[in-house]
Scaffold this motif. Structure first.
Motif, PDB file in Angstrom:
ATOM      1  N   PHE A 179       0.814  -1.208   0.000  1.00 46.36           N
ATOM      2  CA  PHE A 179       0.000   0.000   0.000  1.00 46.36           C
ATOM      3  C   PHE A 179       0.854   1.266   0.000  1.00 46.36           C
TER       4      PHE A 179
ATOM      5  N   SER B 208       5.335   2.591  -1.808  1.00 47.62           N
ATOM      6  CA  SER B 208       4.892   1.207  -1.919  1.00 47.62           C
ATOM      7  C   SER B 208       5.997   0.374  -2.539  1.00 47.62           C
TER       8      SER B 208
ATOM      9  N   TRP C 223       1.678  -1.702  -7.085  1.00 53.80           N
ATOM     10  CA  TRP C 223       0.527  -2.195  -7.847  1.00 53.80           C
ATOM     11  C   TRP C 223      -0.418  -1.053  -8.215  1.00 53.80           C
ATOM     12  N   HIS C 224      -0.437  -0.015  -7.408  1.00 49.49           N
ATOM     13  CA  HIS C 224      -1.343   1.105  -7.669  1.00 49.49           C
ATOM     14  C   HIS C 224      -0.968   1.864  -8.935  1.00 49.49           C
TER      15      HIS C 224
ATOM     16  N   PHE D 218      -6.632  -2.038  -9.118  1.00 48.65           N
ATOM     17  CA  PHE D 218      -5.275  -1.614  -8.816  1.00 48.65           C
ATOM     18  C   PHE D 218      -5.262  -0.343  -7.962  1.00 48.65           C
ATOM     19  N   ALA D 219      -6.202   0.543  -8.197  1.00 43.72           N
ATOM     20  CA  ALA D 219      -6.259   1.802  -7.439  1.00 43.72           C
ATOM     21  C   ALA D 219      -6.464   1.549  -5.952  1.00 43.72           C
ATOM     22  N   ARG D 220      -7.005   0.404  -5.576  1.00 45.58           N
ATOM     23  CA  ARG D 220      -7.275   0.134  -4.158  1.00 45.58           C
ATOM     24  C   ARG D 220      -6.003   0.055  -3.317  1.00 45.58           C
ATOM     25  N   PHE D 221      -4.864  -0.079  -3.958  1.00 44.98           N
ATOM     26  CA  PHE D 221      -3.617  -0.140  -3.194  1.00 44.98           C
ATOM     27  C   PHE D 221      -3.052   1.252  -2.908  1.00 44.98           C
ATOM     28  N   ASP D 222      -3.778   2.272  -3.313  1.00 41.55           N
ATOM     29  CA  ASP D 222      -3.450   3.651  -2.962  1.00 41.55           C
ATOM     30  C   ASP D 222      -4.451   4.116  -1.909  1.00 41.55           C
TER      31      ASP D 222
END
Length: 677
Positions: free
Chosen positions: A279, A299, A303-304, A317-321
């Motif tokens: 994250f 991170s 992945w973001h 992928f945006a969920r890791f931001d």
């Protein structure tokens, strides 16, 4: 023409597996407790100087003290000749044993059973064995020792080995390939997501003694994208609301599963450890539920930065931001990290069942879960360690009693979570992490049990638990009920924090501690503890009786622990790939599997693994005739320079020029007897 990639180098602290710099709270660290305890013991004995024997003996439980008498007693449990330290790219076991390689990364497992190839994409990886095999359990079918479900964690992935597009780039083990514009390729990221998680594999031993995968509907992959339910006190909590789960009742995937647990009702527990590395958050002030856990504006896996297809899966992928992007948490993923750091329950026998994150077991870097024996009509007890420097050991006691006929995962949703305090006189106390006790008040930020569980580390800080040297796996002696925990190392301890006869400042090699609960009751709130082993070089490390470890039993960085049915304690080592065969660790060679006798304290090396690999996940069949052991990340010690030039530290198990692959070892005796006896 094929897309060209550039190296994306990991932060050096991440590559060295460093947690954020943190001084322990104002409690004595574990080394000071050890010193105080043994200084006091020596004073009571009237000694002038602390002897090695006094250091490790003297508080043995009544049930084991007779068997333990005599520091040099030879073990009757260790029936194999020790394997020598080695650094070859091979698996070495004692004479009279056979080794089979089973279920390597990429092996076809389910669905359409796609064959392994270096060019496989995300869709194939979702149907194949994941990467970086770790904790695992063998669930026998109908009590059989020749057929069952082998369930294992896949802790993480090594992008340079995973992707064909990484060939020729100067990449270290934790580096990622980047596109020319600094973004990540979405197909590569999705393959990495599918290489994480858990595998369920039906395996069977044939007439020739060879274990093979059986094609079965129960074979499946659980990945970092698999939908999961959230249970316990955090279910529906506003701090778990996201754009994907506005009600805060679901999570997407499980990350960095290290060790595991097995429930009395036959389900598998995957434990999320270093999930924080996935994250990123925006710079500036952030809630303690992120900062205390090391979620930073950087991170490791990035992945973001992958460009997702918004029409297929918005936010995949945006969920890791975890940055704030909207007016409310239901419009972004600021709370996504709160869905990780839990214990995940998986039913291996029901392929349609959804995994469940059990929040009452606490949120931290779980290494594993160890159950005390389930007793009809009594509460359940289980233990877990937080694998980070200066973190804690925990215990959970269920509110409701265990009844075999009706027991299920809901027993893990109500109870009391405790943190351990180790005192200098060999005693210990379990500190309840509940509102209103041990300083956990609303004024301190802990008004509710949900507050405590979301920031379990902060609650244990405030309660006064003892900061430990990276609590790793645990194991429970089936005869005495003693609980063992490996403390792998803590090189951040300052010299002034050490003292007495055991000056383990910058503790590079680790130790194993064990304790017995008061009145042999695992629900008790007090215990007595002692050191079982102080890891180190031959003649420097110490055994149960304070005798120096021999060449046959020298070890560094104890990690995985498991007791077999004959009470052999199997110890798996994890010297980091940065240290393996370098500097102060060259004397240990490659990582190894050792066995110890809990009564005599003897330790003996049973197996040496290939180059760059961790040895982990040891478990056996009910009859003891088959031992499964995981080899994780062979070749991880390959430098970026050598990788770019095609010179790998390991080509195990397929041989050069194939990329190395994590895999499971099947170890048996040629005469069919019990392994280790």
């Amino acid at each position: 023409m094929p897309e060209r990639f550039i190296p994306g180098h990991a932060d050096p602290a991440f590559a060295a597996n460093e947690e954020p710099l943190r001084e322990p709270v104002a409690q004595p660290d574990f080394q000071q407790v050890v010193s105080a305890r043994y200084q006091r013991r020596d004073f009571l004995r009237g000694g002038v100087g602390l002897t090695l024997g006094a250091m490790f003996g003297g508080l043995l439980p009544a049930r084991t003290v007779q068997a333990s008498a005599g520091a040099s007693a030879a073990s009757s449990r260790l029936g194999f000749p020790a394997v020598a330290v080695g650094s070859a790219d091979a698996v070495v076991v004692p004479p009279g044993y056979r080794v089979q390689v089973l279920l390597p990364w990429g092996e076809p497992l389910c669905g359409e059973y796609p064959a392994f190839a270096a060019s496989n994409g995300a869709a194939e990886q979702a149907q194949q064995m994941g990467s970086h095999h770790d904790g695992m359990h063998f669930f026998p079918l109908a009590g059989s020792s020749s057929e069952g479900l082998l369930v294992m964690n896949h802790e993480y992935a090594e992008p340079r080995f995973l992707h064909g597009g990484a060939t020729g780039l100067e990449l270290n083990a934790f580096d990622v390939p980047l596109r020319a514009d600094g973004s990540r390729d979405s197909a590569q990221v999705l393959k990495e997501i599918h290489a994480h998680g858990v595998s369920v594999a039906h395996i069977r031993r044939d007439a020739h003694g060879v274990w093979q995968l059986v094609r079965d509907v129960r074979n499946r992959r659980i990945t970092a994208a698999t939908p999961m339910a959230i249970s316990g006190p955090l279910r529906g909590d506003p701090r778990l609301h996201t754009a994907w789960s506005p009600e805060g009742t679901q999570a997407r995937g499980t990350l960095n599963n290290c060790a595991h647990g097995v429930t009395p009702w036959g389900t598998y527990l995957a434990c999320e450890e270093n999930w924080r590395y996935y994250f990123v958050r925006d710079a500036g002030p952030a809630p303690v539920s992120l900062t205390r856990y090391g979620v930073e504006p950087l991170s490791a896996w990035r992945w973001h930065l992958a460009a997702g297809n918004a029409t297929d899966d918005p936010g995949q992928f945006a969920r890791f931001d975890a940055s704030r992007r909207a007016e409310s948490a239901q419009g972004d993923f600021r709370n996504e990290p709160h869905a990780f750091g839990w214990v995940v329950e998986i039913d291996p026998f029901d392929p349609q069942s959804a995994p469940v994150k059990r929040t009452h077991l606490g949120r931290f870097a779980h290494e594993g879960v160890i159950f005390a024996p389930a007793v009809e009509g009594r509460p359940l007890t289980l233990y877990s360690g937080d694998d980070a420097r200066f973190e804690y050991v925990y215990k959970f006691v269920s509110s409701r009693p265990y009844h075999a006929a009706s027991a299920d995962g809901s027993l893990l949703d109500e109870g009391t979570l405790y943190a351990a305090r180790f005192s200098g006189d060999g005693s210990g106390e379990w500190l309840a992490l509940v509102p209103g006790e041990n300083g956990l008040t609303a004024a301190k930020g802990f008004a509710t049990i949900a507050d405590i569980l979301l920031n379990t580390r902060g609650a244990a800080d405030l309660a006064g638990a003892t900061p430990m040297d990276r609590p790793e796996w645990g194991a429970l002696d089936p005869a005495t009920g003693q609980v063992y925990f490996s403390l792998t190392k803590n090189e951040r301890r300052k010299p002034e924090q050490a003292g007495g006869p055991n000056p383990r400042a910058r503790n590079a090699h680790g130790q194993i501690v064990r304790w017995r609960e008061a009145a042999d009751d695992h629900t008790a709130t007090t215990f007595e503890w002692e050191l079982f082993l102080l890891a180190g070089k031959a003649q420097e490390g110490l055994d149960l009786h304070g005798e120096p470890l021999t060449e046959d039993g020298s070890l560094s960085n104890p990690d995985g622990l498991w007791f077999d049915g004959d009470r052999r304690l199997w110890i798996q080592t994890d010297i980091s790939d940065q240290d393996l065969n370098t500097r102060g660790w060259s004397t240990f060679g490659n990582n190894a599997l050792l066995a110890a006798d809990p009564d005599t304290g003897e330790v003996r090396r049973f197996l040496v693994g290939p180059r760059g690999a961790e040895i982990t996940g040891c478990v056996g069949t009910p009859d003891g005739a088959t031992l499964f052991v995981n080899v994780q990340h062979p070749g991880a010690s390959t430098s970026a320079h050598d990788f770019a030039r095609g010179r790998l530290q390991s080509y195990w198990p397929d041989g050069g020029p194939a990329m190395p692959r994590s895999a499971t070892l099947v170890i048996t005796r040629e005469d069919g007897g019990v392994v280790g006896a």
